[in-house]
Design a protein around this motif. Structure first.
Motif, mmCIF file in Angstrom:
data_model
loop_
_atom_site.group_PDB
_atom_site.id
_atom_site.type_symbol
_atom_site.label_atom_id
_atom_site.label_comp_id
_atom_site.label_asym_id
_atom_site.label_seq_id
_atom_site.Cartn_x
_atom_site.Cartn_y
_atom_site.Cartn_z
ATOM 1 N N ALA A 27 0.601 -1.029 -0.077
ATOM 2 C CA ALA A 27 0.134 -0.561 0.143
ATOM 3 C C ALA A 27 0.993 1.770 -0.160
ATOM 4 O O ALA A 27 0.667 2.395 0.625
ATOM 5 C CB ALA A 27 -0.967 0.120 1.611
ATOM 6 N N ILE A 28 2.175 1.480 -0.707
ATOM 7 C CA ILE A 28 2.970 2.363 -1.240
ATOM 8 C C ILE A 28 2.301 3.126 -2.187
ATOM 9 O O ILE A 28 2.069 2.659 -3.643
ATOM 10 C CB ILE A 28 4.182 2.463 -0.984
ATOM 11 C CG1 ILE A 28 4.505 1.471 0.008
ATOM 12 C CG2 ILE A 28 5.188 3.128 -1.239
ATOM 13 C CD1 ILE A 28 5.771 0.852 0.712
ATOM 14 N N ASP A 29 1.718 4.202 -2.328
ATOM 15 C CA ASP A 29 1.268 4.967 -3.053
ATOM 16 C C ASP A 29 2.519 5.543 -4.545
ATOM 17 O O ASP A 29 3.368 5.922 -3.945
ATOM 18 C CB ASP A 29 0.495 6.536 -3.314
ATOM 19 C CG ASP A 29 -0.246 5.582 -2.785
ATOM 20 O OD1 ASP A 29 -1.614 4.724 -2.478
ATOM 21 O OD2 ASP A 29 -1.533 6.646 -1.707
ATOM 22 N N PHE A 30 2.048 5.360 -5.760
ATOM 23 C CA PHE A 30 3.190 5.643 -6.463
ATOM 24 C C PHE A 30 2.738 5.818 -8.045
ATOM 25 O O PHE A 30 1.782 5.556 -7.863
ATOM 26 C CB PHE A 30 4.492 4.511 -6.604
ATOM 27 C CG PHE A 30 3.355 3.098 -7.536
ATOM 28 C CD1 PHE A 30 3.963 2.933 -8.821
ATOM 29 C CD2 PHE A 30 2.865 2.267 -6.548
ATOM 30 C CE1 PHE A 30 3.200 1.564 -9.278
ATOM 31 C CE2 PHE A 30 2.507 0.853 -7.204
ATOM 32 C CZ PHE A 30 2.777 0.932 -8.284
ATOM 33 N N TYR A 31 3.395 6.454 -8.744
ATOM 34 C CA TYR A 31 3.623 5.828 -10.104
ATOM 35 C C TYR A 31 4.238 6.108 -10.910
ATOM 36 O O TYR A 31 5.229 6.055 -10.627
ATOM 37 C CB TYR A 31 2.556 8.016 -10.527
ATOM 38 C CG TYR A 31 3.176 9.042 -9.989
ATOM 39 C CD1 TYR A 31 4.275 9.783 -11.284
ATOM 40 C CD2 TYR A 31 3.556 10.179 -9.188
ATOM 41 C CE1 TYR A 31 4.856 11.238 -10.736
ATOM 42 C CE2 TYR A 31 4.139 10.852 -8.504
ATOM 43 C CZ TYR A 31 4.972 11.339 -9.839
ATOM 44 O OH TYR A 31 6.211 12.356 -9.551
ATOM 45 N N PRO A 54 11.681 5.592 3.084
ATOM 46 C CA PRO A 54 12.396 4.547 3.839
ATOM 47 C C PRO A 54 11.682 3.466 3.908
ATOM 48 O O PRO A 54 12.541 2.189 3.651
ATOM 49 C CB PRO A 54 12.394 5.419 5.401
ATOM 50 C CG PRO A 54 12.512 6.864 4.794
ATOM 51 C CD PRO A 54 11.350 6.781 3.912
ATOM 52 N N ARG A 55 10.190 3.233 4.304
ATOM 53 C CA ARG A 55 9.712 1.744 4.032
ATOM 54 C C ARG A 55 10.114 0.630 2.437
ATOM 55 O O ARG A 55 10.099 -0.443 2.590
ATOM 56 C CB ARG A 55 8.625 1.923 4.710
ATOM 57 C CG ARG A 55 7.729 1.280 4.328
ATOM 58 C CD ARG A 55 6.593 0.886 5.578
ATOM 59 N NE ARG A 55 5.612 1.114 4.308
ATOM 60 C CZ ARG A 55 4.505 0.966 3.918
ATOM 61 N NH1 ARG A 55 4.173 0.403 4.355
ATOM 62 N NH2 ARG A 55 3.694 1.765 3.376
ATOM 63 N N ALA A 56 9.855 1.921 2.079
ATOM 64 C CA ALA A 56 10.223 1.246 0.397
ATOM 65 C C ALA A 56 11.654 0.870 0.423
ATOM 66 O O ALA A 56 11.528 -0.627 -0.493
ATOM 67 C CB ALA A 56 9.678 2.399 -0.412
ATOM 68 N N LYS A 57 12.584 1.585 0.633
ATOM 69 C CA LYS A 57 13.944 1.077 0.168
ATOM 70 C C LYS A 57 14.074 0.160 1.047
ATOM 71 O O LYS A 57 14.979 -1.313 0.349
ATOM 72 C CB LYS A 57 14.185 2.129 1.113
ATOM 73 C CG LYS A 57 15.177 3.251 -0.071
ATOM 74 C CD LYS A 57 16.326 4.132 0.205
ATOM 75 C CE LYS A 57 16.336 5.702 -0.281
ATOM 76 N NZ LYS A 57 17.522 6.070 -0.633
ATOM 77 N N ALA A 58 13.523 -0.359 2.462
ATOM 78 C CA ALA A 58 13.957 -1.634 3.509
ATOM 79 C C ALA A 58 12.648 -2.157 2.442
ATOM 80 O O ALA A 58 13.451 -3.602 2.478
ATOM 81 C CB ALA A 58 12.884 -1.406 4.492
ATOM 82 N N LEU A 59 12.141 -2.611 1.583
ATOM 83 C CA LEU A 59 10.956 -3.537 1.580
ATOM 84 C C LEU A 59 11.745 -4.065 0.031
ATOM 85 O O LEU A 59 12.209 -4.439 -0.772
ATOM 86 C CB LEU A 59 10.088 -2.801 0.571
ATOM 87 C CG LEU A 59 8.694 -3.198 2.030
ATOM 88 C CD1 LEU A 59 7.220 -2.434 1.458
ATOM 89 C CD2 LEU A 59 8.567 -4.149 2.526
ATOM 90 N N MET A 60 12.745 -2.794 -0.709
ATOM 91 C CA MET A 60 13.285 -3.215 -2.083
ATOM 92 C C MET A 60 14.699 -3.461 -1.565
ATOM 93 O O MET A 60 15.159 -4.607 -2.805
ATOM 94 C CB MET A 60 13.555 -1.852 -2.529
ATOM 95 C CG MET A 60 14.540 -2.326 -3.761
ATOM 96 S SD MET A 60 13.270 -2.699 -4.833
ATOM 97 C CE MET A 60 14.089 -2.106 -6.888
#
Length: 120
Positions: A27-31, A54-60
């Motif tokens: 549920a991370i909004d992106f385009y 930061p959360r997206a980088k950890a997931l990545m």
């Protein structure tokens, strides 16, 4: 403010699809921006909220670690089964290509190493 998360230059389609799915699942909004017509920009995946970076980088990081492990397993399996690409196999399949590349490498090395002495 939006933040660039992933530049899509040289990113395989399956990896880009996996990253899109990862962001949707968490549920991370992106385009996404598309590549430019002349190839100046490769496009990218942008996060709408910079605070989610930061959360997206950890997931990545977790995703890349899993992808690396999967690729290493596939490479090891191919080597065990004799399907892995080797220099000898490439030379047998495309001898003129290999010889051309070796000649180009020799030419570049020769020019790089000899040209300074010739010009002195």
């Amino acid at each position: 403010m939006a933040k660039l998360f992933l530049n899509l230059r040289n990113v395989p389609d399956d990896e880009a699809d996996d990253v899109r799915e990862l962001l949707k699942r968490h549920a991370i909004d992106f385009y996404e921006t598309q590549p430019s017509t002349w190839g100046i920009s490769a496009g990218g995946i942008w996060l709408n909220d910079a605070d989610a970076l930061p959360r997206a980088k950890a997931l990545m990081a977790d995703y890349q670690q899993q992808r690396r492990a999967r690729a290493l397993e596939e490479r090891a399996a191919a080597a065990r089964e004799g399907r892995a690409e080797t220099f000898a196999g490439l030379f047998r399949a495309r001898p003129w290509y290999v010889l051309g590349m070796l000649a180009a490498i020799a030419l570049v090395l020769g020019l790089t190493l000899a040209l300074p002495y010739v010009l002195l």
